[in-house]
Design a protein around this motif. Structure first.
Motif: not given
Length: 116
Positions: A34-38, A42-50
């Motif tokens: 599972m992942y958290w993204v944010r 005005g910005k693209g999708l950023e991976w946060v954690s896995r």
């Protein structure tokens, strides 16, 4: 049908903490990484954690390492993100997801705003 429902967002002052939750259903949660993204305004999708399916391995983006902690409760089909020492640049909509990209299923998101 896969459902991911995030909660726990809100307005917090810099240096504060929030704990996000994601209730999962419609798939075998305990077998899924599972992942958290944010996504900031005005910005693209950023991976946060896995986190791996069993919770034994976690990974973090450099921007949140040492401040955020991902965890899961497979008995409750729930994913968590503990966010400490929040900064204004953490302001974004946070999503739990089945993968790190825009092609992966994610929830509706929860807004986190860090501001004084």
């Amino acid at each position: 049908e896969v459902q991911l429902v995030e909660s726990g967002g809100g307005l917090v002052q810099p240096g504060g903490s929030l704990r996000l939750s994601c209730a999962a259903s419609g798939f075998r949660f305990s077998s899924s990484n599972m992942y958290w993204v944010r996504q900031a305004p005005g910005k693209g999708l950023e991976w946060v954690s896995r986190i791996t399916s069993g919770g034994g391995t976690t990974n973090y983006a450099d921007s949140v390492k040492g401040r955020f902690a991902i965890s899961r409760d497979n008995a409750k089909n729930t994913l968590y993100l503990q966010m400490n020492s929040l900064k204004p640049e953490d302001t974004a909509v946070y999503y739990c997801a089945l993968g790190p990209t825009t092609q992966n299923t994610r929830g509706q998101g929860t807004q986190v705003t860090v501001s004084s």
